[in-house]
Design an enzyme around this catalytic site. Structure first.
Site, PDB file in Angstrom:
ATOM      1  N   ARG A  81      30.479  34.783  20.911  1.00 19.38           N
ATOM      2  CA  ARG A  81      29.132  35.321  21.163  1.00 19.38           C
ATOM      3  C   ARG A  81      28.196  35.013  19.998  1.00 19.38           C
ATOM      4  O   ARG A  81      26.981  34.952  20.178  1.00 19.38           O
ATOM      5  CB  ARG A  81      29.215  36.823  21.396  1.00 19.38           C
ATOM      6  CG  ARG A  81      29.815  37.113  22.748  1.00 19.38           C
ATOM      7  CD  ARG A  81      29.548  38.522  23.182  1.00 19.38           C
ATOM      8  NE  ARG A  81      29.798  38.644  24.602  1.00 19.38           N
ATOM      9  CZ  ARG A  81      30.287  39.720  25.186  1.00 19.38           C
ATOM     10  NH1 ARG A  81      30.561  40.781  24.474  1.00 19.38           N
ATOM     11  NH2 ARG A  81      30.480  39.744  26.478  1.00 19.38           N
ATOM     12  N   LYS A  98      38.309  44.962  43.455  1.00 13.01           N
ATOM     13  CA  LYS A  98      37.705  45.729  44.535  1.00 13.01           C
ATOM     14  C   LYS A  98      36.622  44.990  45.287  1.00 13.01           C
ATOM     15  O   LYS A  98      35.783  44.320  44.705  1.00 13.01           O
ATOM     16  CB  LYS A  98      37.112  47.017  43.956  1.00 13.01           C
ATOM     17  CG  LYS A  98      38.190  47.950  43.464  1.00 13.01           C
ATOM     18  CD  LYS A  98      37.605  49.265  43.063  1.00 13.01           C
ATOM     19  CE  LYS A  98      38.713  50.246  42.715  1.00 13.01           C
ATOM     20  NZ  LYS A  98      38.168  51.479  42.161  1.00 13.01           N
ATOM     21  N   GLY A 121      33.224  37.763  32.205  1.00 10.78           N
ATOM     22  CA  GLY A 121      34.231  38.790  32.456  1.00 10.78           C
ATOM     23  C   GLY A 121      35.625  38.215  32.576  1.00 10.78           C
ATOM     24  O   GLY A 121      36.005  37.298  31.848  1.00 10.78           O
ATOM     25  N   GLY A 159      28.503  41.242  33.813  1.00 15.24           N
ATOM     26  CA  GLY A 159      27.639  42.055  34.681  1.00 15.24           C
ATOM     27  C   GLY A 159      26.371  41.312  35.060  1.00 15.24           C
ATOM     28  O   GLY A 159      25.940  41.335  36.214  1.00 15.24           O
TER      29      GLY A 159
END
Ligand code: AMP
Length: 398
Positions: A37, A199, A355, A378
């Site tokens: 990062r 999910k 992610g 996200g």
């Protein structure tokens, strides 16, 4: 690109405030375990300094929840940045206040300072006007290069743009928008999207938005079992979202109505416990026994999916194919990552959302064999959902 970027503004002699995503992982001794990062912000940092501007960097780190927590200080980032730039990085005692304002006013062109963790102040996440004004004090150009927080309207991503103009995109955000944007709105076809993860509930909006764009859609990961349940199959003890069965049925019907090929696995790796040491078997998806759970896609599915990847000219991937943190159930995810790397070598454009899938690509050492790996989990998901990202929307129009 509809928004101004670094190359659209004069930087010489200016004091520039740049929002970065320096939310790096730290070990128990506060050593940085992965500095990507920081390195991904270097092109913007070097360019701004090279243009003769004074540079004030800011970021959040972890979740201090509005309190000053020394273990979440950005000091280790300042040290690493110093090594990478070969330049002194002045570490500010806070991100706002009289002492910080003084340091800002003394900063000369070509010098760089890092403000302390923005989230030591609860006003940051509340997008407080006064806090944004204090953060912006003394700076006349704002650069947002923190794609990972672009989906949040915080003082340092949205609030500051009401105080400082021009507010422009840094090179990292520009790159993210180029690859994610083109993959969705102007892809080389056929366009294949691969969705996985635990999910279905977290991915429904992505599936719906992608229905308008993709030629083919592969679904893997834990969410397949809710689809299988909706198709009337027995799924044993596999992950199920009972309250999403009707939704899964609707999505299957919708795909059929629109003529989109929605590919689900033909076989799965099942286990008798959620454990790396569990007994495992490979079975067709119609034959999951009671007491067993599906934890990865099977070898036949890996081959079918890999072939579909080889046939695509643009691939977007978000979410692992199985419970990949356990080596026993990582093969499906690895095969998909390798198929993406092979397709890239053949000229396809491959984009991996941040992610878990980005972590998987790294773990298999394939980082440089993928066209673009997003730095924001996200944020890239919200982008794929077709949502507007407040941190980008707030930037100055070209
Ligand atoms: P998400 O955050 O929704 O992208 O889900 C990522 C998580 O899904 C990872 O931690 C995986 O271990 C988990 N996962 C993927 N496939 C399965 C599965 N078949 N059963 C249980 N968990 C899974």
């Amino acid at each position: 690109m509809a928004k101004k970027t670094l190359k659209d503004v004069v930087l010489q002699g200016k004091t520039v405030l740049m929002r970065c995503d320096f939310n790096v992982p730290l070990d128990e001794h506060r050593n940085i375990t992965d500095d990507r990062r920081i390195t991904s912000a270097l092109p913007s940092i070097k360019y701004i300094l090279g243009q003769g501007a004074a540079l004030v960097l800011c970021s959040h780190l972890g979740r201090p929840k509005g309190e000053m927590k020394s273990e979440l200080s950005l000091k280790p980032v300042a040290r690493r940045l110093e090594d990478l730039l070969g330049l002194k990085v002045i570490m500010a005692p806070d991100c706002v206040g009289a002492d910080v304002d003084k340091l800002k006013s003394e900063l000369a062109p070509g010098q760089v300072m890092l403000l302390e963790n923005l989230r030591f102040h609860k006003e940051e996440e509340k997008n407080d006007d006064e806090f944004a004004r204090r953060l912006a004090a003394g700076c006349t150009v704002f650069v947002n290069d923190a794609f990972g927080t672009a989906h949040r309207a915080h003082a340092s991503t949205e609030g500051v743009t009401h105080v400082i103009q021009p507010a422009v995109a840094g090179f990292l955000i520009e790159k993210e928008l180029k690859y994610l944007g083109e993959a969705i709105s102007n892809p080389k076809r056929p366009l294949l999207a691969i969705l996985g993860g635990a999910k279905i509930s977290g991915k429904i909006d992505v599936v719906k938005n992608l229905f308008d764009k993709v030629d083919r859609l592969i679904v893997g990961g834990g969410m397949i079992f809710t689809f299988f349940k909706a198709m009337g199959k027995e799924i044993g003890d596999s992950l199920l979202e009972e309250d999403r069965i009707a939704m899964a049925k609707e999505l299957l019907d919708e795909a059929e109505k629109r003529g989109i090929t929605l590919m689900l696995p033909a076989d799965v790796v099942i286990a008798d416990a959620f454990s790396n040491d569990a007994d495992t078997r490979v079975v067709p998806v119609d034959e999951i026994p009671v007491g067993w759970m599906g934890l990865d896609i099977g070898p036949q599915s890996q081959d079918i999916f890999s072939k579909a990847i080889a046939e695509a000219r643009t691939v977007i991937w978000n979410g692992p194919m199985g419970a990949f943190e356990m080596p026993a159930f990582a093969t499906g995810t690895e095969k998909i990552a390798r198929a993406l790397a092979a397709a890239t070598a053949e000229g396809a454009t491959t984009v991996v959302g941040g992610g878990d899938s980005a972590a998987a690509v790294s773990a298999f050492g394939l980082d440089d064999k993928i066209t673009h790996i997003s730095t924001g989990g996200g944020a890239s998901l919200e982008f794929l959902e077709g949502k507007k990202l407040p941190g980008i929307e707030a930037l100055t129009d070209k």
